[in-house]
Design an enzyme around this catalytic site. Structure first.
Site, PDB file in Angstrom:
ATOM      1  N   ASP A  54      -7.138  -4.984  -5.075  1.00 54.30           N
ATOM      2  CA  ASP A  54      -8.310  -4.215  -4.606  1.00 54.30           C
ATOM      3  C   ASP A  54      -7.996  -2.717  -4.559  1.00 54.30           C
ATOM      4  O   ASP A  54      -7.843  -2.139  -3.496  1.00 54.30           O
ATOM      5  CB  ASP A  54      -8.684  -4.719  -3.194  1.00 54.30           C
ATOM      6  CG  ASP A  54      -9.937  -4.030  -2.641  1.00 54.30           C
ATOM      7  OD1 ASP A  54     -10.758  -3.551  -3.445  1.00 54.30           O
ATOM      8  OD2 ASP A  54     -10.080  -3.981  -1.406  1.00 54.30           O
ATOM      9  N   CYS A  88     -14.303  -0.951  -7.521  1.00 55.79           N
ATOM     10  CA  CYS A  88     -15.297  -0.380  -6.606  1.00 55.79           C
ATOM     11  C   CYS A  88     -15.809   0.952  -7.116  1.00 55.79           C
ATOM     12  O   CYS A  88     -15.955   1.903  -6.371  1.00 55.79           O
ATOM     13  CB  CYS A  88     -14.742  -0.259  -5.194  1.00 55.79           C
ATOM     14  SG  CYS A  88     -13.328   0.813  -5.071  1.00 55.79           S
ATOM     15  N   ASP A 103       0.864  -1.184   0.000  1.00 54.84           N
ATOM     16  CA  ASP A 103       0.000   0.000   0.000  1.00 54.84           C
ATOM     17  C   ASP A 103       0.899   1.232   0.000  1.00 54.84           C
ATOM     18  O   ASP A 103       2.057   1.158   0.413  1.00 54.84           O
ATOM     19  CB  ASP A 103      -0.925   0.009   1.231  1.00 54.84           C
ATOM     20  CG  ASP A 103      -2.168   0.861   1.019  1.00 54.84           C
ATOM     21  OD1 ASP A 103      -3.240   0.288   0.721  1.00 54.84           O
ATOM     22  OD2 ASP A 103      -2.079   2.105   1.144  1.00 54.84           O
TER      23      ASP A 103
HETATM   24  N1  SAH Z   1      -8.052  -4.073   0.388  1.00 52.80           N
HETATM   25  C1  SAH Z   1      -8.326  -3.080   1.408  1.00 52.80           C
HETATM   26  C2  SAH Z   1      -8.984  -1.848   0.877  1.00 52.80           C
HETATM   27  C3  SAH Z   1      -8.217  -1.143  -0.202  1.00 52.80           C
HETATM   28  S1  SAH Z   1      -8.696   0.513  -0.401  1.00 52.80           S
HETATM   29  C4  SAH Z   1      -9.206  -3.697   2.499  1.00 52.80           C
HETATM   30  O1  SAH Z   1      -9.885  -4.682   2.210  1.00 52.80           O
HETATM   31  O2  SAH Z   1      -9.225  -3.182   3.602  1.00 52.80           O
HETATM   32  C5  SAH Z   1      -7.485   1.098  -1.481  1.00 52.80           C
HETATM   33  C6  SAH Z   1      -6.106   1.261  -0.866  1.00 52.80           C
HETATM   34  O3  SAH Z   1      -5.229   1.628  -1.931  1.00 52.80           O
HETATM   35  C7  SAH Z   1      -5.954   2.339   0.178  1.00 52.80           C
HETATM   36  O4  SAH Z   1      -5.401   1.791   1.339  1.00 52.80           O
HETATM   37  C8  SAH Z   1      -4.973   3.357  -0.421  1.00 52.80           C
HETATM   38  O5  SAH Z   1      -4.036   3.836   0.548  1.00 52.80           O
HETATM   39  C9  SAH Z   1      -4.259   2.524  -1.419  1.00 52.80           C
HETATM   40  N2  SAH Z   1      -3.716   3.206  -2.589  1.00 52.80           N
HETATM   41  C10 SAH Z   1      -4.259   4.168  -3.335  1.00 52.80           C
HETATM   42  N3  SAH Z   1      -3.476   4.445  -4.397  1.00 52.80           N
HETATM   43  C11 SAH Z   1      -2.410   3.622  -4.300  1.00 52.80           C
HETATM   44  C12 SAH Z   1      -1.243   3.395  -5.094  1.00 52.80           C
HETATM   45  N4  SAH Z   1      -1.051   4.081  -6.218  1.00 52.80           N
HETATM   46  N5  SAH Z   1      -0.377   2.471  -4.692  1.00 52.80           N
HETATM   47  C13 SAH Z   1      -0.569   1.745  -3.566  1.00 52.80           C
HETATM   48  N6  SAH Z   1      -1.651   1.909  -2.785  1.00 52.80           N
HETATM   49  C14 SAH Z   1      -2.549   2.834  -3.144  1.00 52.80           C
END
Ligand code: SAH
Length: 376
Positions: free
Chosen positions: A277, A317, A231
């Protein structure tokens, strides 16, 4: 009711006013909350010409929403958990309001001026009808910016803590109620977490866009050999680390702070259970082309890390990228990666996230569990 469907407004309705909607011929169609700055010009609460008492209607809808998440029916539908979505906006006949419950704390998001006006009624119902001890509201930046809703971080009642400990099946998570994304946790992925836990034994798991480790923890509990959680948010990963420590041998989990699109492009490690995700990449229709390219890119490179016979869960989503388009995007990634995909199961938000048939946009989460064919 979309803005284009409104010919004129009689009198002077303030933002959030409870208004009557008439057809061009003069018949009363129903009642709803007026939103002059929104493309959703009226958020309908009731259809038909019978006059309605707005506050009584909202209280009744709130009670019905709470009842759905309580008792034997809820246990059968949701399984053992103390964290549920209590109110899912249009899906519970309450547009502009989402409330998640984490133990005895409720966290609300108010996204329409109409619901903002009824805040005290909602708080009262949470206290009296849902039996919640503490409630807070989290600011929704989009509603504040796009619609001028007076949305802010506020305590509604009680003394809300900044963190809650929740238990979902045997999984334990700490939720950051004040700084976390959404209301703190992705309750909508509960069924998918169950699937990951059930499939994880002995596998090497990639949790791409891990946030606070919802899937990583499920994999650990399910007996994964190794988990890599990626993340870009340091606070999210810090909490993911704590969550892993509470659920098993955290030494099996590696945390990578990185841009997930770049990380997966250069990854050399192989995995046999992959979860992809990402955040909502298309917030509006005009973002769809760019979002699908980004999505395809992430999926393609994830597939290149997949061992023969791997399983993968892909999620989108955004309701702007519906299930059909989502499948096409994955198909594109599958062709480019030369890894045929067979869908084993469709996944989506669980029953505490009901979707009203007259509001199909409420279905935003699309998920596919696939078997990955071919070889890397
Ligand atoms: N799978 C998680 C929810 C993901 S929400 C769960 O079930 O709890 C999307 C996530 O992507 C967030 O935590 C956000 O910090 C991260 N994110 C957004 N853009 C990103 C990027 N370019 N690289 C890595 N993480 C990213």
């Amino acid at each position: 009711m979309l803005s284009g469907a409104v010919a004129h407004v009689e009198g002077s309705a303030a933002p959030g006013a409870f208004v009557r909607v008439r057809a061009a011929e003069g018949d009363v169609l129903g009642y709803g909350h007026y939103a002059p700055q929104s493309s959703l010009r009226v958020r309908m609460l009731a259809f038909g010409k019978e006059p309605v008492d707005e506050r009584a209607l909202v209280r009744e809808r709130l009670r019905a929403a709470f009842a759905l998440r309580r008792g034997a029916e809820a246990r059968a539908l949701l399984g053992a958990t103390d964290a549920v979505r209590l109110v899912n906006a249009e899906g519970d006949g309450l547009p502009g309001l989402a409330v998640d419950r984490y133990g005895d704390v409720a966290v609300a998001k108010v996204t329409s001026a109409g619901m903002a006006r009824l805040r005290d009624d909602v708080a009262l119902a949470l206290r009296e009808d849902a039996g919640v001890a503490h409630a807070l509201e989290r600011r929704d930046a989009l509603a504040a910016r796009r619609e001028g809703v007076d949305s802010d971080d506020r305590t509604w009642f009680g003394a809300p803590p900044s963190r809650a400990e929740i238990r979902e099946r045997e999984r334990r998570y700490t939720v950051d109620l004040r700084e976390g994304q959404k209301t703190g946790f992705y309750l909508d992925q509960r069924d998918a977490r169950d699937a990951v836990e059930a499939l994880a034994r002995g596998r090497r798991v990639l949790d791409l866009f891990s946030y606070t480790g919802g899937f990583a923890v499920a994999a650990l509990r399910g007996g994964a050999e190794r988990v890599v959680a990626v993340d870009s948010s340091e606070p999210a990963l810090a909490l993911a680390r704590e969550n892993a420590e509470r659920n098993g041998d955290a030494a099996r989990v590696a945390f990578e702070r990185a841009d997930a699109f770049e990380w997966v492009r250069s990854a050399r490690e192989r995995f046999d259970l992959l979860v992809v995700d990402p955040p909502p990449l298309a917030r509006a229709q005009r973002d769809v082309a760019r979002a699908t390219r980004a999505y395809k890119d992430a999926a393609l490179h994830a597939l290149r890390c997949a061992d023969p016979g791997a399983l993968a869960l892909f999620f989108g989503c955004s309701h702007h990228v519906g299930p059909e388009l989502f499948r096409k995007v994955l198909f594109g990634a599958s062709l480019d990666a030369r890894r045929p995909l067979a869908v084993l199961r469709e996944l989506g938000a669980p029953p505490d996230h009901p979707v009203s048939l007259d509001h199909p946009e409420g279905r935003y989460l699309t998920g596919l569990l696939v078997r990955v064919g071919g070889r890397p």
